[in-house]
Scaffold this motif. Structure first.
Motif, PDB file in Angstrom:
ATOM      1  N   SER A 118       0.862  -1.178   0.000  1.00 46.49           N
ATOM      2  CA  SER A 118       0.000   0.000   0.000  1.00 46.49           C
ATOM      3  C   SER A 118       0.900   1.229   0.000  1.00 46.49           C
ATOM      4  CB  SER A 118      -0.926   0.006   1.216  1.00 46.49           C
ATOM      5  OG  SER A 118      -0.185   0.269   2.380  1.00 46.49           O
ATOM      6  N   THR A 119       0.287   2.396   0.005  1.00 43.64           N
ATOM      7  CA  THR A 119       1.075   3.633  -0.001  1.00 43.64           C
ATOM      8  C   THR A 119       1.224   4.237   1.397  1.00 43.64           C
ATOM      9  OG1 THR A 119      -0.895   4.953  -0.451  1.00 43.64           O
ATOM     10  CG2 THR A 119       0.364   4.165  -2.357  1.00 43.64           C
ATOM     11  N   THR A 120       0.848   3.501   2.417  1.00 42.17           N
ATOM     12  CA  THR A 120       0.883   4.024   3.776  1.00 42.17           C
ATOM     13  C   THR A 120       2.299   4.365   4.230  1.00 42.17           C
ATOM     14  OG1 THR A 120      -1.060   2.704   4.295  1.00 42.17           O
ATOM     15  CG2 THR A 120       0.174   3.588   6.151  1.00 42.17           C
ATOM     16  N   ALA A 121       3.241   3.484   3.989  1.00 41.08           N
ATOM     17  CA  ALA A 121       4.618   3.721   4.429  1.00 41.08           C
ATOM     18  C   ALA A 121       5.200   4.959   3.749  1.00 41.08           C
ATOM     19  CB  ALA A 121       5.486   2.500   4.142  1.00 41.08           C
ATOM     20  N   GLN A 122       4.963   5.102   2.448  1.00 46.11           N
ATOM     21  CA  GLN A 122       5.475   6.273   1.730  1.00 46.11           C
ATOM     22  C   GLN A 122       4.821   7.553   2.236  1.00 46.11           C
ATOM     23  OE1 GLN A 122       4.335   3.539   0.203  1.00 46.11           O
ATOM     24  NE2 GLN A 122       5.723   2.930  -1.414  1.00 46.11           N
ATOM     25  N   THR A 123       3.536   7.497   2.505  1.00 45.71           N
ATOM     26  CA  THR A 123       2.821   8.678   2.979  1.00 45.71           C
ATOM     27  C   THR A 123       3.341   9.135   4.337  1.00 45.71           C
ATOM     28  OG1 THR A 123       0.844   7.996   1.769  1.00 45.71           O
ATOM     29  CG2 THR A 123       0.546   9.617   3.517  1.00 45.71           C
ATOM     30  N   ILE A 124       3.452   8.210   5.256  1.00 51.77           N
ATOM     31  CA  ILE A 124       3.927   8.567   6.596  1.00 51.77           C
ATOM     32  C   ILE A 124       5.368   9.066   6.537  1.00 51.77           C
ATOM     33  CG2 ILE A 124       4.482   7.653   8.884  1.00 51.77           C
ATOM     34  CD1 ILE A 124       2.030   5.786   8.524  1.00 51.77           C
ATOM     35  N   ALA A 125       6.224   8.347   5.827  1.00 54.33           N
ATOM     36  CA  ALA A 125       7.634   8.749   5.733  1.00 54.33           C
ATOM     37  C   ALA A 125       7.772  10.107   5.049  1.00 54.33           C
ATOM     38  CB  ALA A 125       8.433   7.693   4.976  1.00 54.33           C
ATOM     39  N   GLY A 126       6.986  10.352   4.020  1.00 53.11           N
ATOM     40  CA  GLY A 126       7.044  11.636   3.326  1.00 53.11           C
ATOM     41  C   GLY A 126       6.588  12.789   4.206  1.00 53.11           C
ATOM     42  N   LEU A 127       5.497  12.587   4.920  1.00 47.45           N
ATOM     43  CA  LEU A 127       5.010  13.626   5.830  1.00 47.45           C
ATOM     44  C   LEU A 127       6.035  13.931   6.915  1.00 47.45           C
ATOM     45  CD1 LEU A 127       1.283  12.567   6.298  1.00 47.45           C
ATOM     46  CD2 LEU A 127       2.104  14.668   5.241  1.00 47.45           C
ATOM     47  N   VAL A 128       6.595  12.883   7.493  1.00 50.81           N
ATOM     48  CA  VAL A 128       7.588  13.067   8.554  1.00 50.81           C
ATOM     49  C   VAL A 128       8.827  13.771   8.008  1.00 50.81           C
ATOM     50  CG1 VAL A 128       9.158  11.824  10.102  1.00 50.81           C
ATOM     51  CG2 VAL A 128       6.760  11.169   9.987  1.00 50.81           C
ATOM     52  N   PHE A 129       9.294  13.356   6.846  1.00 50.37           N
ATOM     53  CA  PHE A 129      10.489  13.972   6.276  1.00 50.37           C
ATOM     54  C   PHE A 129      10.261  15.444   5.940  1.00 50.37           C
ATOM     55  CE2 PHE A 129      13.208  15.106   2.661  1.00 50.37           C
ATOM     56  CZ  PHE A 129      14.455  14.935   3.263  1.00 50.37           C
ATOM     57  N   GLY A 130       9.151  15.748   5.285  1.00 50.40           N
ATOM     58  CA  GLY A 130       8.869  17.133   4.920  1.00 50.40           C
ATOM     59  C   GLY A 130       8.719  18.032   6.130  1.00 50.40           C
ATOM     60  N   TYR A 131       8.008  17.557   7.130  1.00 53.01           N
ATOM     61  CA  TYR A 131       7.817  18.347   8.347  1.00 53.01           C
ATOM     62  C   TYR A 131       9.148  18.529   9.082  1.00 53.01           C
ATOM     63  CZ  TYR A 131       5.556  20.123  12.534  1.00 53.01           C
ATOM     64  OH  TYR A 131       5.169  20.915  13.578  1.00 53.01           O
ATOM     65  N   THR A 132       9.914  17.455   9.208  1.00 57.57           N
ATOM     66  CA  THR A 132      11.182  17.510   9.928  1.00 57.57           C
ATOM     67  C   THR A 132      12.183  18.408   9.217  1.00 57.57           C
ATOM     68  OG1 THR A 132      10.798  15.281  10.760  1.00 57.57           O
ATOM     69  CG2 THR A 132      13.044  16.101  10.897  1.00 57.57           C
ATOM     70  N   LEU A 133      12.112  18.444   7.905  1.00 59.04           N
ATOM     71  CA  LEU A 133      13.028  19.289   7.141  1.00 59.04           C
ATOM     72  C   LEU A 133      12.924  20.743   7.583  1.00 59.04           C
ATOM     73  CD1 LEU A 133      15.041  19.235   4.754  1.00 59.04           C
ATOM     74  CD2 LEU A 133      13.117  19.759   3.277  1.00 59.04           C
ATOM     75  N   LEU A 134      11.714  21.263   7.700  1.00 59.25           N
ATOM     76  CA  LEU A 134      11.543  22.646   8.150  1.00 59.25           C
ATOM     77  C   LEU A 134      11.628  22.785   9.665  1.00 59.25           C
ATOM     78  CD1 LEU A 134       8.783  24.237   5.896  1.00 59.25           C
ATOM     79  CD2 LEU A 134      11.252  24.430   5.740  1.00 59.25           C
ATOM     80  N   ASP A 135      11.242  21.746  10.381  1.00 64.26           N
ATOM     81  CA  ASP A 135      11.268  21.821  11.837  1.00 64.26           C
ATOM     82  C   ASP A 135      12.690  21.762  12.394  1.00 64.26           C
ATOM     83  OD1 ASP A 135       9.769  22.012  14.281  1.00 64.26           O
ATOM     84  OD2 ASP A 135      10.316  19.920  14.668  1.00 64.26           O
ATOM     85  N   SER A 136      13.629  21.322  11.586  1.00 65.04           N
ATOM     86  CA  SER A 136      15.011  21.224  12.042  1.00 65.04           C
ATOM     87  C   SER A 136      15.715  22.568  12.099  1.00 65.04           C
ATOM     88  CB  SER A 136      15.794  20.267  11.135  1.00 65.04           C
ATOM     89  OG  SER A 136      15.298  18.962  11.278  1.00 65.04           O
ATOM     90  N   PHE A 137      15.112  23.587  11.517  1.00 70.66           N
ATOM     91  CA  PHE A 137      15.696  24.919  11.662  1.00 70.66           C
ATOM     92  C   PHE A 137      15.451  25.369  13.098  1.00 70.66           C
ATOM     93  CE2 PHE A 137      15.300  24.694   7.105  1.00 70.66           C
ATOM     94  CZ  PHE A 137      16.488  25.263   6.691  1.00 70.66           C
ATOM     95  N   LYS A 138      16.520  25.714  13.788  1.00 70.23           N
ATOM     96  CA  LYS A 138      16.428  26.060  15.202  1.00 70.23           C
ATOM     97  C   LYS A 138      15.796  27.426  15.372  1.00 70.23           C
ATOM     98  CE  LYS A 138      20.649  23.699  16.531  1.00 70.23           C
ATOM     99  NZ  LYS A 138      21.986  23.898  17.100  1.00 70.23           N
ATOM    100  N   SER A 139      14.876  27.492  16.309  1.00 72.87           N
ATOM    101  CA  SER A 139      14.350  28.789  16.698  1.00 72.87           C
ATOM    102  C   SER A 139      14.934  29.135  18.062  1.00 72.87           C
ATOM    103  CB  SER A 139      12.827  28.780  16.748  1.00 72.87           C
ATOM    104  OG  SER A 139      12.366  27.929  17.759  1.00 72.87           O
ATOM    105  N   GLU A 140      14.779  30.365  18.462  1.00 72.55           N
ATOM    106  CA  GLU A 140      15.395  30.821  19.699  1.00 72.55           C
ATOM    107  C   GLU A 140      14.640  30.411  20.946  1.00 72.55           C
ATOM    108  OE1 GLU A 140      16.020  34.985  19.278  1.00 72.55           O
ATOM    109  OE2 GLU A 140      17.501  34.734  17.712  1.00 72.55           O
TER     110      GLU A 140
END
Length: 162
Positions: A118-140
């Motif tokens: 199914s596409t569940t693994a790709q969907t979850i991994a993609g969402l996590v990767f995309g979110y983490t990509l921007l969330d990894s920028f440190k805020s103060e």
């Protein structure tokens, strides 16, 4: 009230993009069934959730950037969370890459059934990767880390030295 409308507008925009993306996915699925070419469909199913993950984090990222609170990149978070999800994404599109005579890892045969059933693994991994990509920028907003390091320093000050 201004903040409410900001998030509301982003929610509407994200919902519209998800709707259009699902329409495109159905179109690619129909084309896949008629042409028997799986590549465009699987690449889209794998990459579209990354875009959605990025869009989900974008409103807060834009506010942090506007307020000039971004002060670096959290490599430990990105490597611990983002890299693992990126591996799932790469493993799911690896059979479609034009890499001939590439030996697949031994464990790949065991997990390929899970990845392609199914596409569940790709969907979850993609969402996590995309979110983490921007969330990894440190805020103060490091109050918790600063307070725990202050606590650690205070404890170390009163710890007897051996």
């Amino acid at each position: 009230m201004k903040r409410f409308f900001y998030y509301f507008a982003w929610s509407i925009a994200i919902a519209l993009i998800v709707y259009l993306g699902l329409q495109l996915q159905e179109l690619l699925k129909e084309r896949m069934q008629t042409t028997f070419n799986l590549v465009p469909y699987w690449v889209y199913v794998t990459l579209f959730p990354i875009v959605i993950g990025i869009l989900l984090r974008t409103p807060k990222f834009m506010l942090e950037r506007k307020e000039k609170r971004i002060s670096g990149f959290d490599w430990s978070k990105f490597l611990a969370v983002g890299l693992l999800s990126f591996v799932v994404i790469v493993l799911s599109i690896m059979p479609f890459l034009p890499l001939e005579n590439l030996p697949y890892p031994e464990f790949y045969n065991q997990i390929s059934l899970i990845l392609f059933s199914s596409t569940t693994a790709q969907t979850i991994a993609g969402l996590v990767f995309g979110y983490t990509l921007l969330d990894s920028f440190k805020s103060e907003e490091r109050r918790f880390q600063e307070s725990t390091s202050d606590l650690f320093n205070a404890v170390m000050k009163f710890t007897p030295k051996g």
